[in-house]
Enzyme design. Structure first.
Site, short mmCIF file in Angstrom:
data_model
loop_
_atom_site.label_atom_id
_atom_site.label_comp_id
_atom_site.label_asym_id
_atom_site.label_seq_id
_atom_site.Cartn_x
_atom_site.Cartn_y
_atom_site.Cartn_z
N LYS A 90 0.82 -1.23 0.00
CA LYS A 90 0.00 0.00 0.00
C LYS A 90 0.85 1.27 0.00
CE LYS A 90 -4.47 -1.54 1.14
NZ LYS A 90 -4.37 -2.85 1.82
N GLU A 112 -9.71 6.65 3.41
CA GLU A 112 -10.58 5.66 4.05
C GLU A 112 -9.71 4.48 4.45
OE1 GLU A 112 -9.89 5.64 0.89
OE2 GLU A 112 -9.46 3.51 0.60
N SER A 378 1.49 -9.83 -0.85
CA SER A 378 1.15 -8.41 -0.75
C SER A 378 1.53 -7.79 0.58
CB SER A 378 -0.35 -8.21 -1.01
OG SER A 378 -1.12 -9.04 -0.16
C1 LIG Z 1 -5.23 -3.93 1.57
C2 LIG Z 1 -4.51 -5.18 1.31
C3 LIG Z 1 -4.88 -6.05 0.26
C4 LIG Z 1 -6.07 -5.82 -0.62
O1 LIG Z 1 -6.04 -4.67 -1.38
P1 LIG Z 1 -5.76 -4.65 -2.94
O2 LIG Z 1 -6.03 -3.25 -3.32
O3 LIG Z 1 -6.68 -5.62 -3.60
O4 LIG Z 1 -4.34 -5.02 -3.15
C5 LIG Z 1 -4.12 -7.17 0.04
N1 LIG Z 1 -3.08 -7.48 0.84
C6 LIG Z 1 -2.69 -6.67 1.85
C7 LIG Z 1 -1.52 -7.07 2.67
C8 LIG Z 1 -3.40 -5.51 2.13
O5 LIG Z 1 -3.02 -4.72 3.15
#
Ligand SMILES: *Cc1c(COP(=O)(O)O)cnc(C)c1O
Length: 398
Positions: A90, A112, A378
């Protein structure tokens, strides 16, 4: 040219657009007319690249996961977004958007957040840039994500608990948009995923595309080829997935496999599988698939992972699925937990619950031994430890 990228009107096929109230019209139009120019300017690129390198810690490693590969009978590389500053992908987006906000002369940042990850990433860059930061968060989430609330406060942000609706992410997003309507001149809305009105889906995808840019270079250096056979990512609103696939979208040789949250099972109603059960509608300024009842009322999503329980989806994805460019599996809570425990025990990496959904999707494919797979982790699992421990204890007691 036939492309899967956004068209000049802000649509991916029939999905996307900017459905905003009259009062935001000028504001959104300004953004639409400015973002590409700024993002492609040398001055922006230099500052963005420097911060990504020295502050975020990029490039994130592309790690060859040997034991995971053996388990699945192919060659798997993990793109380690979990190693970024603040623990997820993010931050790539918030660094980019705050640089844009400054260049547009904005002085006040709003955002948000659901689980609090985007709120923390936004509060972080606001501290860095000395900007005022207001984060809208559903009251339910404020209570269940206490640690992230503390982090945001320590970083100097004002966290506003939202008490409308179910008091979760959808309601926090409504409230952020409402704030933006009241303060269109001085305020920049840093949206956390590849959703919302045009230009957000494309802008966020571009800022996250550093992920696929690095994958190309790293694969070339490590494997002698730029293209994997498969790309895997999890799908909440779609920002880490957009970053993972961005430079490969128009390259049909590379298969795209995405994982959305099935929750307790698509048939149970306790789910966040928007691609599977959503119908066309408008949510937060975009035409996309939406989880809604027969009267068009938005249904409350459920997933064990707070980062995936959104009742909409970025407009890119319904379009990719409709055109046969991506396959989306819905992964249930239990499958995600299994995958998280597996990765932790064989690779020593505790993934975020969201990322565990992508890992679980590996089991849906029968690979050939020389298949080359890149999967984006992610985020890291620190924030999910309580959930993991609870699940471990429940399993031990069975
Ligand atoms: C917020 C988040 C997501 C989901 O958000 P996307 O916009 O679909 O990437 C996925 N993995 C993590 C670790 C997150 O913090």
């Amino acid at each position: 040219m036939n492309t899967y990228q956004i068209d000049e009107n802000g649509y991916y096929g029939e999905f996307g657009g900017a459905y905003v109230p009259e009062i935001l019209h000028k504001c959104v139009k300004d953004l639409q007319e400015t973002y590409v120019k700024v993002l492609e300017s040398d001055d922006f690129k230099q500052e963005f690249d420097e911060l990504l390198r020295d502050y975020v810690g990029r490039p994130s490693p592309l790690y060859y996961a040997k034991r995971l590969s053996e388990l699945h009978g192919c060659k798997i590389y993990l793109k380690r977004e979990d190693l970024n500053h603040t623990g997820a992908h993010k931050i790539n987006n918030t660094v980019g958007q705050i640089l844009l906000a400054r260049r547009m002369g904005k002085t006040r940042i709003i955002a948000e957040t659901g689980a609090g990850q985007h709120g923390v990433a936004t509060a972080t860059v606001c501290a860095l840039m000395n900007m005022k930061c207001i984060v809208y968060m559903g009251k339910t989430d404020v209570e269940r994500q206490h640690l992230n609330v503390q982090r945001m406060k320590m970083l100097g942000a004002t966290v506003v608990p939202v008490t409308s609706g179910n008091m979760t992410l959808k309601d926090a997003t409504n409230e952020a948009i409402r704030d933006w309507c009241c303060n269109p001149v001085d305020t920049f809305y840093i949206l956390g995923t590849a959703a919302g009105p045009h230009p957000y889906p494309d802008m966020v995808a571009r800022l996250q595309s550093v992920i696929s840019e690095e994958i190309r270079k790293q694969l070339l250096a490590q494997e002698g080829r730029e293209n994997p056979d498969y790309l895997f990512a999890c799908l909440g609103g779609g920002s880490n997935a957009a970053g993972t696939v961005y430079h490969y979208l128009d390259n049909e040789e590379v298969k795209i496999v995405l994982a959305e949250a099935g929750g307790k099972g698509v048939e149970t109603g306790e789910t966040a599988a928007t691609i599977q059960i959503g119908k066309i509608g408008i949510i937060h300024g975009a035409k996309t698939l939406v989880m809604q009842d027969e009267d068009g009322q938005i249904e409350e999503p459920y997933s064990i992972s707070a980062g995936l329980d959104y009742p909409g989806i970025g407009p890119l994805y319904p379009s990719l699925v409709a055109r046969g460019r991506a396959t989306v599996y819905s992964i249930n809570d239990d499958e995600a937990l299994d995958a998280a425990f597996e990765l932790t025990r064989i690779e020593g990496i505790i993934p975020a619950l969201e990322s565990s959904h992508a890992l679980a999707a590996l089991k849906k494919i029968t690979f050939k031994p020389d298949d080359l797979v890149v999967l984006t982790v992610s985020g890291r699992g620190d924030k999910d430890i309580e959930t993991y421990v609870k699940a471990m204890n429940e399993r031990n007691n069975r």
